[in-house]
Motif scaffolding. Structure first.
Motif, PDB file in Angstrom:
ATOM      1  N   LYS A 256      -8.458  -2.793  10.904  1.00 29.55           N
ATOM      2  CA  LYS A 256      -7.051  -2.524  10.592  1.00 29.55           C
ATOM      3  C   LYS A 256      -6.915  -2.080   9.137  1.00 29.55           C
ATOM      4  O   LYS A 256      -6.178  -1.140   8.821  1.00 29.55           O
ATOM      5  CB  LYS A 256      -6.195  -3.765  10.843  1.00 29.55           C
TER       6      LYS A 256
ATOM      7  N   LYS B  11      -9.203  -0.640   7.300  1.00 28.15           N
ATOM      8  CA  LYS B  11      -9.806   0.688   7.206  1.00 28.15           C
ATOM      9  C   LYS B  11      -8.859   1.752   7.723  1.00 28.15           C
ATOM     10  O   LYS B  11      -8.696   2.817   7.114  1.00 28.15           O
ATOM     11  CB  LYS B  11     -11.127   0.704   7.988  1.00 28.15           C
ATOM     12  N   ASN B  12      -8.197   1.462   8.844  1.00 22.97           N
ATOM     13  CA  ASN B  12      -7.230   2.406   9.414  1.00 22.97           C
ATOM     14  C   ASN B  12      -6.059   2.617   8.465  1.00 22.97           C
ATOM     15  O   ASN B  12      -5.594   3.742   8.274  1.00 22.97           O
ATOM     16  CB  ASN B  12      -6.741   1.928  10.775  1.00 22.97           C
ATOM     17  N   LYS B  13      -5.572   1.570   7.850  1.00 27.88           N
ATOM     18  CA  LYS B  13      -4.451   1.683   6.905  1.00 27.88           C
ATOM     19  C   LYS B  13      -4.876   2.505   5.696  1.00 27.88           C
ATOM     20  O   LYS B  13      -4.109   3.325   5.183  1.00 27.88           O
ATOM     21  CB  LYS B  13      -4.002   0.295   6.440  1.00 27.88           C
TER      22      LYS B  13
ATOM     23  N   HIS C 194      -7.106   4.873   5.634  1.00 28.97           N
ATOM     24  CA  HIS C 194      -7.184   6.286   6.034  1.00 28.97           C
ATOM     25  C   HIS C 194      -5.789   6.873   6.188  1.00 28.97           C
ATOM     26  O   HIS C 194      -5.581   8.047   5.876  1.00 28.97           O
ATOM     27  CB  HIS C 194      -7.966   6.434   7.332  1.00 28.97           C
ATOM     28  N   GLU C 195      -4.839   6.084   6.665  1.00 34.32           N
ATOM     29  CA  GLU C 195      -3.470   6.583   6.826  1.00 34.32           C
ATOM     30  C   GLU C 195      -2.854   6.880   5.469  1.00 34.32           C
ATOM     31  O   GLU C 195      -2.201   7.899   5.271  1.00 34.32           O
ATOM     32  CB  GLU C 195      -2.609   5.547   7.554  1.00 34.32           C
ATOM     33  N   VAL C 196      -3.038   6.000   4.518  1.00 33.29           N
ATOM     34  CA  VAL C 196      -2.438   6.175   3.200  1.00 33.29           C
ATOM     35  C   VAL C 196      -3.159   7.305   2.462  1.00 33.29           C
ATOM     36  O   VAL C 196      -2.535   8.142   1.816  1.00 33.29           O
ATOM     37  CB  VAL C 196      -2.508   4.859   2.398  1.00 33.29           C
ATOM     38  N   GLY C 197      -4.445   7.326   2.586  1.00 35.41           N
ATOM     39  CA  GLY C 197      -5.231   8.396   1.969  1.00 35.41           C
ATOM     40  C   GLY C 197      -5.378   8.199   0.476  1.00 35.41           C
ATOM     41  O   GLY C 197      -4.932   7.218  -0.097  1.00 35.41           O
TER      42      GLY C 197
ATOM     43  N   GLY D  99      -2.075   7.806  -1.669  1.00 34.59           N
ATOM     44  CA  GLY D  99      -1.447   6.476  -1.673  1.00 34.59           C
ATOM     45  C   GLY D  99      -2.129   5.544  -2.654  1.00 34.59           C
ATOM     46  O   GLY D  99      -1.492   4.738  -3.309  1.00 34.59           O
TER      47      GLY D  99
END
Length: 179
Positions: A151, A153-155, A157-160, A163
Motif C-alpha cells: 500500500k 509503495k502504491n501511494k 507511485h501515485e504521488v510520484g 508529491g
C-alpha cells in the motif's frame, strides 16, 4: 339357666375407625380390641424381655460387687496406677496423632503428585497448541506487513516525484514561518 339382662342405662361402646378402600370409598370398621397376632406377639416377646431384664440385673450386681472388691486395691495402689494410666493414655494419644499426621501427609503428597501428573500430561499438548498459534501469528504478521508495504509503495507511485518535492518544500516553508 338364668338369663342376664343388662340395665337400660348401661351402654356398650365400640371404637370406630374410618378406612379408605382402594376405590376411594369410605367405610366404618368396628374394632373390638387387639388382634390375635398382636396377642401372640406379646406372649412370645414377654419371656424374652424378662430374660434380658434379668441378665441386665445380674450384670449390674456383678459390676457393683467387683467395684466394691477393687476399690481398696485402687486406693492403696493409686500412687502407681494414676501415673501409669496417664502414661499409657498419652502414649496412645501420641500414636493416634502420629498416625493421623502420617495419613494427612500421605494424602497431601498423593494430591500433589496427581496435580503434577495432570500438569505434565497436558503440557506437551498445550505447547504444540501454542507453537501452532505462534506460527499462525507469524504468517499473519508477515502477510499484513507485505500488504502495508504494498500500500505504501502504491501511494508513493501515485504521488510520484512531484508529491515528494512538494511535501519537502511545504515542510521547509512551514519551518521558515515558525522562525
Amino acid at each position: 339357666m338364668a338369663t342376664h339382662e343388662r340395665p337400660a342405662n348401661l351402654v356398650q361402646i365400640h371404637t370406630t375407625q374410618l378406612r379408605h378402600d382402594q376405590g376411594g370409598a369410605r367405610s366404618l370398621i368396628l374394632s373390638q380390641g387387639p388382634s390375635k397376632g398382636k396377642i401372640l406377639t406379646v406372649m412370645a416377646l414377654l419371656p424374652v424381655g424378662g430374660i434380658l431384664l434379668g441378665l441386665a440385673g445380674i450384670t449390674l450386681a456383678g459390676t457393683m460387687i467387683g467395684l466394691a472388691l477393687a476399690t481398696p486395691v485402687f486406693v492403696i495402689l493409686s500412687p502407681v496406677i494414676i501415673p501409669a494410666a496417664l502414661t499409657v493414655g498419652l502414649a496412645v494419644a501420641g500414636f493416634l496423632t502420629s498416625g493421623t499426621f502420617w495419613l494427612t501427609g500421605l494424602s497431601s503428597l498423593s494430591f500433589l503428585v496427581n496435580c503434577v501428573r495432570q500438569a505434565t500430561g497436558r503440557l506437551p499438548e498445550k505447547m504444540e497448541n501454542v507453537k501452532g498459534r505462534m506460527q499462525d501469528m507469524a504468517v499473519f504478521t508477515g502477510k499484513k506487513t507485505k500488504e502495508v508495504g504494498q500500500k505504501i509503495k502504491n501511494k508513493a507511485h501515485e504521488v510520484g516525484p512531484e508529491g515528494q518535492g512538494q511535501s519537502q518544500s511545504q515542510s521547509q516553508g512551514s519551518g521558515k514561518l515558525e522562525k
